[in-house]
Design a protein around this motif. Structure first.
Motif, PDB file in Angstrom:
ATOM      1  N   THR A 152       0.834  -1.199   0.000  1.00  0.00           N
ATOM      2  CA  THR A 152       0.000   0.000   0.000  1.00  0.00           C
ATOM      3  C   THR A 152       0.868   1.248   0.000  1.00  0.00           C
ATOM      4  OG1 THR A 152      -1.666  -1.183   1.322  1.00  0.00           O
ATOM      5  CG2 THR A 152      -1.864   1.205   1.193  1.00  0.00           C
ATOM      6  N   LEU A 169      -1.622   1.951  -7.462  1.00  0.00           N
ATOM      7  CA  LEU A 169      -0.246   1.544  -7.789  1.00  0.00           C
ATOM      8  C   LEU A 169      -0.115   1.015  -9.207  1.00  0.00           C
ATOM      9  CD1 LEU A 169       0.830  -0.157  -4.440  1.00  0.00           C
ATOM     10  CD2 LEU A 169       1.417   2.113  -5.297  1.00  0.00           C
ATOM     11  N   ARG A 179       3.030  -3.052  -9.515  1.00  0.00           N
ATOM     12  CA  ARG A 179       2.948  -3.292  -8.072  1.00  0.00           C
ATOM     13  C   ARG A 179       4.036  -4.270  -7.627  1.00  0.00           C
ATOM     14  NH1 ARG A 179      -1.792  -2.117  -5.359  1.00  0.00           N
ATOM     15  NH2 ARG A 179      -1.314  -3.818  -3.924  1.00  0.00           N
ATOM     16  N   ALA A 219       0.408 -10.643  -2.882  1.00  0.00           N
ATOM     17  CA  ALA A 219       1.323 -10.327  -3.990  1.00  0.00           C
ATOM     18  C   ALA A 219       1.577 -11.568  -4.839  1.00  0.00           C
ATOM     19  CB  ALA A 219       2.648  -9.787  -3.435  1.00  0.00           C
TER      20      ALA A 219
END
Length: 574
Positions: free
Chosen positions: A92, A102, A108, A227
């Motif tokens: 974040t 992002l 990202r 992720a």
């Protein structure tokens, strides 16, 4: 203008696959306000609301459309807020309370990779491996450049000060995210962990406890949650996870040592779903459960982990996990025994608060906790600590005994310098629950009853400062669960006894003892005087402790005065 602006926001929101509710929450505005803006029903939307939406969607088309209403796009950021990056939980980037967009998943991932390597150059080869694995596109160089350019643009559009704003720089075939540690949650955490480690090295456990509490009070979650797998499984990410877990286990251990078992449980239990096969975590939580009286929860935790290990991997539990399991079972047995009125003596002196760590402690401890070699007196492990006068045998024995309590939950029987076994056995028998009128009068009968009472109990007998072997032999327990610890200038000779030589303090240990007793700042202020005191007392812990007690009682007494050298306080210790 309003209808056109509302349509741009709606289109960009759908491109980003965000619901109206999600965009409203990230922007910090109400769902109703966002709906009104998208449908063009607001004549003049408040500039701050539009700014927050633009920060989340992060698209030049919206920035251009807003230029006529809220000024240049560089004004979108609130100058009173700082730009902060978080990697604990979901990756974040926030400007104050507003979460910024992002960009694409690849962008990202690149930011996450640079963040866990913050202020270090990440080679392009490593970036390619994390982003695409073994099958990068032919245009990977241009794609990396594009992602970096977008990140730079994202950072630069904010009105944060130049010196504090994150920056992505190119250096020697790689890229580096330059960011002050206060703006990265992982940086703040790592700084605190380093401070805690420094406090521990200096022997300041109170400071270590307080600093670890600060570190673990930071908002946290699984590192880089959600992720890409290539990033979550990166070796740096794994190292950071291990560091975080080590800190949690250390703090939980300190909480348990203070008797804060519920606090330790609250720290450890949330990590179990994340580390379902971590035996150290489970062992620590089991012991905390058991110490708080939750033996059933402890055993359920153990059985669940063992089942997973055996079913999924065909593995048996490690020795440490089995030891924790046995400790839980013994604590349970001890509680049942106590509930029936059986005594659990613990007449052991208080362990010294300024005890300096000795490597000799651990082999003695391991032997008393794990030995099972048969002796003529039964299966009790007997450890004999011997060494010169004043080397710290008693302090070490008391520390060992205090650390053995989970192995000997029925108690510790302690005697210092016995010269006659008859009265000692009388005291021991009374501590074991024998009424005074039922204590035998003859030595032989007392020995017989003493050994009979210990046949099925887990008791440690400590004989400190042994002078006569015949007295010690009368106090040797029998049974498969007892143990014995003896200290003296000479060895205690008997078959099956394990001997441990306790050497004199090293200069470093003597220095640490002095620091613990009077404070490291006071020693550092007069380093040469401290060194002279240590040398004058031959690094003897008993003698040094006497000097330390005097200095601790007289806080204004210079160290140089005790070593008789008026220049000692100004000489630098090397």
């Amino acid at each position: 203008m309003e209808n056109s602006l509302g349509k741009i926001i709606c289109d960009l929101r759908r491109e980003a696959r965000l619901s109206q509710r999600t965009l409203a929450e990230r922007s910090g505005i109400s769902l109703r306000t966002l709906r009104e803006i998208e449908h063009g029903r607001v004549r003049r939307p408040h500039p701050s609301s539009l700014q927050r939406v633009a920060l989340v969607l992060d698209d030049p088309r919206l920035s251009d459309a807003l230029a006529g209403q809220v000024g240049d796009r560089t004004a979108l950021g609130d100058g009173h807020h700082s730009l902060n990056l978080q990697v604990f939980g979901h990756l974040t980037l926030k400007l104050g309370p507003v979460e910024l967009g992002l960009g694409t998943p690849m962008q990202r991932t690149l930011l996450g990779l640079l963040a866990i390597h913050a202020n270090q150059v990440v080679a392009c080869e490593e970036i390619v491996e994390v982003l695409w694995g073994d099958d990068p596109p032919n245009t990977f160089t241009q794609l990396i450049h594009t992602y970096v350019s977008r990140l730079r643009s994202l950072f630069n559009r904010q009105s944060d000060t130049l010196t504090q704003r994150p920056q992505v720089g190119y250096h020697r075939g790689g890229y580096e995210l330059r960011i002050v540690s206060e703006r990265l949650d992982l940086g703040v955490f790592n700084d605190l962990i380093q401070e805690a480690a420094d406090a521990r090295r200096c022997g300041d456990l109170t400071a270590e406890y307080d600093i670890l509490a600060q570190a673990l009070a930071l908002p946290a979650g699984p590192l880089l949650e959600g992720a890409a797998s290539g990033l979550r499984e990166h070796r740096f990410a794994e190292e950071h996870r291990r560091g975080h877990l080590v800190a949690v286990l250390r703090f939980a251990q300190m909480e348990s040592s203070l008797g804060h078992y519920e606090e330790a449980i609250a720290i450890l239990r949330p990590l179990v779903p994340q580390y379902r096969l971590h035996e150290g975590l489970h062992a620590a939580l089991m012991l905390a459960f058991a110490a708080s009286g939750q033996q059933v929860a402890a055993l359920d935790l153990y059985n669940g982990l063992v089942s997973r290990l055996r079913t999924q991997f065909g593995l048996e539990p490690s020795p440490d996990l089995r030891a924790a399991h046995m400790s839980v079972l013994r604590q349970n047995a001890a509680r049942e025994s106590l509930s029936l009125g059986a005594p659990a003596p613990a007449a052991i002196p208080h362990s010294l608060g300024d005890f300096v760590g000795r490597e000799e402690l651990y082999p003695v401890l391991r032997y008393l906790v794990g030995a099972r070699s048969a002796t003529p007196f039964g299966a009790a492990p007997i450890a004999s600590l011997h060494g010169g006068p004043g080397v710290g045998k008693s302090a070490l024995a008391i520390r060992v005994a205090s650390r053995c309590l989970s192995r000997y939950p029925d108690g510790v029987l302690y005697v210092d310098g016995p010269v006659d076994a008859h009265p000692v056995l009388g005291c021991f028998l009374r501590e074991l629950g024998v009424q005074a009128q039922d204590v035998p009068t003859s030595l032989a009968e007392r020995i017989r009853l003493f050994r009979a009472l210990l046949t099925h109990r887990r008791v440690l007998v400590v004989v400190d400062n042994m002078e006569r072997e015949d007295v010690v032999r009368a106090l040797v327990p029998t049974g498969f669960h007892t143990g014995m610890l003896i200290t003296g200038r000479e060895r205690f000779y008997a078959e099956g006894v394990r001997h441990f030589l306790i050497p004199a303090f090293t200069a470093d240990q003597a220095y640490e003892l002095l620091c613990r007793m009077i404070g490291i700042s006071r020693v550092a202020a007069e380093p040469t005087a401290a060194q002279m005191i240590i040398e004058r007392h031959d690094a003897d812990p008993k003698s040094l402790r006497s000097v330390g007690l005097r200095l601790a009682a007289q806080t204004d007494l210079p160290l140089a005065e005790l070593c008789g050298d008026p220049t000692a306080s100004t000489t630098v210790r090397v």
